[in-house]
Enzyme design. Structure first.
Site, PDB file in Angstrom:
ATOM      1  N   ASN A  10       0.851  -1.079  -0.133  1.00 25.25           N
ATOM      2  CA  ASN A  10       0.028  -0.133  -0.019  1.00 25.25           C
ATOM      3  C   ASN A  10       0.981   1.087  -0.046  1.00 25.25           C
ATOM      4  O   ASN A  10       1.435   1.514   0.748  1.00 25.25           O
ATOM      5  CB  ASN A  10      -0.826   0.045   1.236  1.00 25.25           C
ATOM      6  CG  ASN A  10      -1.737   1.295   1.484  1.00 25.25           C
ATOM      7  OD1 ASN A  10      -1.639   2.095   0.485  1.00 25.25           O
ATOM      8  ND2 ASN A  10      -2.081   1.519   2.497  1.00 25.25           N
ATOM      9  N   LYS A  12       0.358   4.254  -0.168  1.00 25.52           N
ATOM     10  CA  LYS A  12      -0.622   5.519   0.456  1.00 25.52           C
ATOM     11  C   LYS A  12      -0.253   6.566  -0.759  1.00 25.52           C
ATOM     12  O   LYS A  12       0.029   6.476  -1.832  1.00 25.52           O
ATOM     13  CB  LYS A  12      -0.039   5.550   1.723  1.00 25.52           C
ATOM     14  CG  LYS A  12      -0.010   4.516   2.642  1.00 25.52           C
ATOM     15  CD  LYS A  12       0.159   4.755   4.066  1.00 25.52           C
ATOM     16  CE  LYS A  12       0.264   3.475   4.857  1.00 25.52           C
ATOM     17  NZ  LYS A  12      -0.116   3.882   6.089  1.00 25.52           N
ATOM     18  N   HIS A  95      -9.508   1.058   4.658  1.00 24.04           N
ATOM     19  CA  HIS A  95      -8.094   1.064   5.323  1.00 24.04           C
ATOM     20  C   HIS A  95      -8.644   2.140   6.563  1.00 24.04           C
ATOM     21  O   HIS A  95      -9.538   2.857   6.583  1.00 24.04           O
ATOM     22  CB  HIS A  95      -7.181   1.499   4.559  1.00 24.04           C
ATOM     23  CG  HIS A  95      -5.847   1.797   5.101  1.00 24.04           C
ATOM     24  ND1 HIS A  95      -5.544   2.733   5.848  1.00 24.04           N
ATOM     25  CD2 HIS A  95      -4.778   0.995   5.007  1.00 24.04           C
ATOM     26  CE1 HIS A  95      -4.293   2.428   6.356  1.00 24.04           C
ATOM     27  NE2 HIS A  95      -3.711   1.358   5.681  1.00 24.04           N
ATOM     28  N   GLU A  97      -7.291   4.601   7.637  1.00 25.38           N
ATOM     29  CA  GLU A  97      -6.988   6.086   7.284  1.00 25.38           C
ATOM     30  C   GLU A  97      -8.199   6.463   6.424  1.00 25.38           C
ATOM     31  O   GLU A  97      -8.549   7.567   6.925  1.00 25.38           O
ATOM     32  CB  GLU A  97      -5.619   6.307   6.362  1.00 25.38           C
ATOM     33  CG  GLU A  97      -4.215   5.972   7.341  1.00 25.38           C
ATOM     34  CD  GLU A  97      -3.324   5.772   6.495  1.00 25.38           C
ATOM     35  OE1 GLU A  97      -3.071   5.797   5.288  1.00 25.38           O
ATOM     36  OE2 GLU A  97      -2.244   5.046   7.238  1.00 25.38           O
ATOM     37  N   GLU A 167      -5.444  -5.096  10.326  1.00 28.68           N
ATOM     38  CA  GLU A 167      -4.509  -4.224  10.475  1.00 28.68           C
ATOM     39  C   GLU A 167      -4.833  -3.186  11.970  1.00 28.68           C
ATOM     40  O   GLU A 167      -5.656  -2.593  11.900  1.00 28.68           O
ATOM     41  CB  GLU A 167      -4.624  -3.231   9.301  1.00 28.68           C
ATOM     42  CG  GLU A 167      -4.168  -3.723   8.306  1.00 28.68           C
ATOM     43  CD  GLU A 167      -3.420  -2.785   7.494  1.00 28.68           C
ATOM     44  OE1 GLU A 167      -2.473  -2.993   6.769  1.00 28.68           O
ATOM     45  OE2 GLU A 167      -4.030  -1.634   6.963  1.00 28.68           O
ATOM     46  N   GLY A 173       2.181   2.060  10.410  1.00 25.50           N
ATOM     47  CA  GLY A 173       3.221   3.124  10.380  1.00 25.50           C
ATOM     48  C   GLY A 173       4.090   3.581  11.708  1.00 25.50           C
ATOM     49  O   GLY A 173       4.521   4.793  11.693  1.00 25.50           O
ATOM     50  N   SER A 212       3.378  -2.282  10.246  1.00 26.09           N
ATOM     51  CA  SER A 212       4.757  -2.093  10.526  1.00 26.09           C
ATOM     52  C   SER A 212       5.517  -3.546  10.535  1.00 26.09           C
ATOM     53  O   SER A 212       6.405  -4.282  11.047  1.00 26.09           O
ATOM     54  CB  SER A 212       5.265  -1.837  11.973  1.00 26.09           C
ATOM     55  OG  SER A 212       4.655  -0.752  12.236  1.00 26.09           O
TER      56      SER A 212
HETATM   57  C1  PEP Z   1      -0.926   0.043   5.944  1.00 22.25           C
HETATM   58  O1  PEP Z   1      -0.599   1.339   5.492  1.00 22.25           O
HETATM   59  O2  PEP Z   1      -1.633  -0.484   5.662  1.00 22.25           O
HETATM   60  C2  PEP Z   1       0.421  -0.301   6.814  1.00 22.25           C
HETATM   61  C3  PEP Z   1       0.328  -1.473   7.329  1.00 22.25           C
HETATM   62  O3  PEP Z   1       1.465   0.532   7.066  1.00 22.25           O
HETATM   63  P1  PEP Z   1       2.914  -0.095   7.573  1.00 22.25           P
HETATM   64  O4  PEP Z   1       3.209  -1.102   6.924  1.00 22.25           O
HETATM   65  O5  PEP Z   1       3.738   1.371   7.320  1.00 22.25           O
HETATM   66  O6  PEP Z   1       2.541  -0.022   9.057  1.00 22.25           O
END
Ligand code: PEP
Length: 249
Positions: A10, A12, A95, A97, A167, A173, A212
């Protein structure tokens, strides 16, 4: 049932035409021959570039959101059929966000999920609790509510054509990865919830972990019985890190 591992990036809101060209080309070259299914979800304006670089490779591409509407007076929105026009196989739905910054409620997420399926896309449905929800010990309720909204609207059979990504919001992040045991617990809960309505669908459902994930922790996470791969944010922007994670699948 043994399920193939799937790793989706992803991006973003990151990228530029020249930077993407080197990232996509490197991912494409290094992904050749890997066992895992692989995809990258890029910002809308770069879909044509992803299609042109990745066509014919073992790396699929997709988008990070779509409109719940098929067409019409919805300024700024992008429909599932438009994504289909650019060869997308996947679209991320719900997601955290989108849920927290753009008002994607469970009902909106369910409508977007249905729109993705209608357009022939595979939704990557994201669910997960915030830190406050985990601390209040309501992770199971939150994840179940998010999942049930989609099952109620589209039916459990729809999950045969979808992927779920767990998630935890506190791990996205932040560099704070859920432990393999914490993630496995929630993945098992998701699978059990789906199994209650559709045993076979649950057995074949790919449930990704996101939050992460890095090359150094992917193998242990992906080794858990109900973790079928990962949804990768930050690390998907560095070809060697992303491929390192894919190679753990
Ligand atoms: C994400 O954006 O869905 C995500 C899991 O980000 P990260 O791997 O940076 O934590």
């Amino acid at each position: 049932m043994s399920r193939p591992k799937f790793v989706a990036g992803n991006w973003k809101m990151h990228g530029s035409l020249p930077a993407n060209l080197s990232l996509l080309s490197a991912v494409k070259a290094k992904a050749a021959g890997l066992k895992a299914q692989i995809a990258v979800c890029v910002p809308y304006p770069y879909l044509a570039q992803a299609q042109s670089v990745l066509a014919g490779s073992n790396v699929a591409w997709g988008a990070q959101d779509l409109s719940e509407h098929a067409q019409g007076a919805y300024t700024g929105e992008v429909s599932g059929s438009m994504l289909h026009d650019f060869g997308c196989r996947y679209v991320i739905i719900g997601h955290s966000e989108r849920r927290s910054y753009y008002g994607d409620t469970d009902a909106v997420v369910a409508a977007k999920y249905a729109a993705a399926l209608k357009a022939g896309l595979t939704p990557i449905l994201c669910v997960g609790e915030t830190l406050a929800e985990r601390e209040a010990d309501i992770t199971a309720q939150v994840v179940t509510r998010q999942l049930d909204a989609v099952i109620a609207a589209s039916g459990v059979e729809s999950l045969a054509k979808a992927v779920v990504a767990y998630e935890p919001v506190w791990a996205i992040g932040t560099g704070k990865t859920a432990t393999p045991a914490q993630a496995q617990d929630v993945h098992a809960l998701i699978r059990a919830r789906v199994a209650a309505a559709g045993r076979e669908v649950a057995a074949g459902l790919q449930i990704l972990y996101g939050g992460s994930v890095k090359p150094g922790n992917a193998k242990e996470l992906f080794g858990q019985p109900d973790i079928d791969g990962g949804l990768i944010g930050g690390a998907s922007l560095v070809a060697d890190d992303f491929i390192g994670i894919c190679a753990a699948g």
